[in-house]
Design an enzyme around this catalytic site. Sequence first.
Site, PDB file in Angstrom:
ATOM      1  N   ASN A  14     -37.197  91.714 -10.652  1.00  0.00           N
ATOM      2  CA  ASN A  14     -36.559  90.165 -12.197  1.00  0.00           C
ATOM      3  C   ASN A  14     -38.246  90.319 -13.061  1.00  0.00           C
ATOM      4  O   ASN A  14     -37.682  90.091 -13.932  1.00  0.00           O
ATOM      5  CB  ASN A  14     -36.902  89.421 -10.998  1.00  0.00           C
ATOM      6  CG  ASN A  14     -35.393  89.331 -10.760  1.00  0.00           C
ATOM      7  OD1 ASN A  14     -34.767  89.094 -11.207  1.00  0.00           O
ATOM      8  ND2 ASN A  14     -35.245  89.512  -9.063  1.00  0.00           N
ATOM      9  N   MET A  90     -43.004  84.031  -2.473  1.00  0.00           N
ATOM     10  CA  MET A  90     -42.422  83.281  -1.760  1.00  0.00           C
ATOM     11  C   MET A  90     -43.397  81.948  -0.804  1.00  0.00           C
ATOM     12  O   MET A  90     -43.229  82.088   0.168  1.00  0.00           O
ATOM     13  CB  MET A  90     -42.351  84.415  -0.872  1.00  0.00           C
ATOM     14  CG  MET A  90     -41.055  85.208  -0.868  1.00  0.00           C
ATOM     15  SD  MET A  90     -39.613  84.683  -1.920  1.00  0.00           S
ATOM     16  CE  MET A  90     -38.304  85.996  -1.691  1.00  0.00           C
ATOM     17  N   LEU A  92     -43.390  77.700  -1.745  1.00  0.00           N
ATOM     18  CA  LEU A  92     -43.128  76.380  -2.118  1.00  0.00           C
ATOM     19  C   LEU A  92     -44.718  75.579  -3.447  1.00  0.00           C
ATOM     20  O   LEU A  92     -45.871  76.136  -2.808  1.00  0.00           O
ATOM     21  CB  LEU A  92     -43.410  75.179  -1.352  1.00  0.00           C
ATOM     22  CG  LEU A  92     -42.232  75.022  -0.661  1.00  0.00           C
ATOM     23  CD1 LEU A  92     -42.580  73.769   0.507  1.00  0.00           C
ATOM     24  CD2 LEU A  92     -41.098  75.222  -1.114  1.00  0.00           C
ATOM     25  N   ILE A  93     -44.015  75.423  -4.265  1.00  0.00           N
ATOM     26  CA  ILE A  93     -45.052  74.592  -5.134  1.00  0.00           C
ATOM     27  C   ILE A  93     -45.423  73.397  -4.974  1.00  0.00           C
ATOM     28  O   ILE A  93     -44.861  72.596  -4.670  1.00  0.00           O
ATOM     29  CB  ILE A  93     -44.141  74.992  -6.938  1.00  0.00           C
ATOM     30  CG1 ILE A  93     -44.214  76.465  -7.295  1.00  0.00           C
ATOM     31  CG2 ILE A  93     -45.363  74.502  -7.457  1.00  0.00           C
ATOM     32  CD1 ILE A  93     -45.258  77.191  -7.669  1.00  0.00           C
ATOM     33  N   HIS A 109     -32.695  82.283  -6.859  1.00  0.00           N
ATOM     34  CA  HIS A 109     -32.673  82.476  -5.412  1.00  0.00           C
ATOM     35  C   HIS A 109     -31.406  83.365  -5.638  1.00  0.00           C
ATOM     36  O   HIS A 109     -30.328  82.905  -5.692  1.00  0.00           O
ATOM     37  CB  HIS A 109     -32.631  80.734  -4.775  1.00  0.00           C
ATOM     38  CG  HIS A 109     -31.956  81.015  -3.337  1.00  0.00           C
ATOM     39  ND1 HIS A 109     -33.499  81.029  -2.202  1.00  0.00           N
ATOM     40  CD2 HIS A 109     -31.820  81.080  -2.783  1.00  0.00           C
ATOM     41  CE1 HIS A 109     -32.817  80.884  -1.673  1.00  0.00           C
ATOM     42  NE2 HIS A 109     -31.596  81.121  -1.327  1.00  0.00           N
TER      43      HIS A 109
HETATM   44  C1  GAR Z   1     -35.284  88.298  -5.685  1.00  0.00           C
HETATM   45  O1  GAR Z   1     -33.713  87.797  -5.545  1.00  0.00           O
HETATM   46  C2  GAR Z   1     -35.340  86.751  -5.994  1.00  0.00           C
HETATM   47  O2  GAR Z   1     -34.156  85.956  -5.372  1.00  0.00           O
HETATM   48  C3  GAR Z   1     -35.259  86.773  -4.549  1.00  0.00           C
HETATM   49  O3  GAR Z   1     -36.388  87.725  -4.237  1.00  0.00           O
HETATM   50  C4  GAR Z   1     -36.324  88.439  -4.570  1.00  0.00           C
HETATM   51  C5  GAR Z   1     -37.445  89.232  -5.184  1.00  0.00           C
HETATM   52  O4  GAR Z   1     -37.075  90.443  -6.258  1.00  0.00           O
HETATM   53  N1  GAR Z   1     -35.755  84.879  -4.408  1.00  0.00           N
HETATM   54  C6  GAR Z   1     -36.124  84.351  -3.477  1.00  0.00           C
HETATM   55  O5  GAR Z   1     -35.524  84.495  -2.528  1.00  0.00           O
HETATM   56  C7  GAR Z   1     -36.852  82.779  -3.540  1.00  0.00           C
HETATM   57  N2  GAR Z   1     -36.358  82.324  -2.676  1.00  0.00           N
HETATM   58  P1  GAR Z   1     -37.881  90.973  -6.693  1.00  0.00           P
HETATM   59  O6  GAR Z   1     -39.438  91.397  -6.619  1.00  0.00           O
HETATM   60  O7  GAR Z   1     -37.253  92.464  -6.771  1.00  0.00           O
HETATM   61  O8  GAR Z   1     -37.667  90.056  -7.953  1.00  0.00           O
END
Ligand code: GAR
Length: 194
Positions: A14, A90, A92-93, A109
């Site tokens: 992302n 990953m 909490l803020i 999310h």
């Molecule tokens: C993403 O799919 C995001 O939605 C998820 O972690 C992944 C990170 O992927 N976030 C959560 O689960 C937050 N609770 P990336 O490192 O390839 O961007």
Amino acid sequence: MKRIAVFASGNGSNFQAIVNAVKREELNTSITLLVSDKPGAFVIDRAMKEEIPTFVFAAKNYQEKANYEREILKHLKANEVDLIVLAGYMRLIGETLLQAYSGKIINIHPSLLPAFPGKDAIGQALKAKVSQTGITIHYVDAGMDTGPIIAQEAITLSDKETRESIQEKIQALEHRLYPSVIQHLLHKKEVFHQ
Ligand code: GAR
């Protein structure tokens, strides 16, 4: 131009999608900082390659959340960050950042919240055998994936779906929707939610 910081703990696909949207001039912002709580995470390599400054820390080296968040805050201020974008961060803020950046922290999310908050949202959806899941972009509050929702997009699941196939669909959606939502938030008149 408004400035953003991205917080990430892992692969950073992302983060890369946001960088690429800036390069394509679909997203008008400056990414002034990457914050990561995982020394060695691939997202740090990505930031270095893109010449984006990083602040990397290990929570275990601090007595409490407020201590490392005060460090983060120094970097955010030094880089004049307007909006914090969580992208696979990953953790909490805590109050330190929530107070300093009230209404200016967003998260993505991989589920249609309030369904499947917390860890392994895709695994949770698989296990629940739902016919639809999706992604949510929301403001961050003190809870786990509980802040006001900004945008959601759904995908339909067949009964042949695997973790990998769902993840592929979810990530394709995320990479498209997150940059466009950030662009919208940074450029709308009543700048941020409070
Ligand atoms: C993403 O799919 C995001 O939605 C998820 O972690 C992944 C990170 O992927 N976030 C959560 O689960 C937050 N609770 P990336 O490192 O390839 O961007």
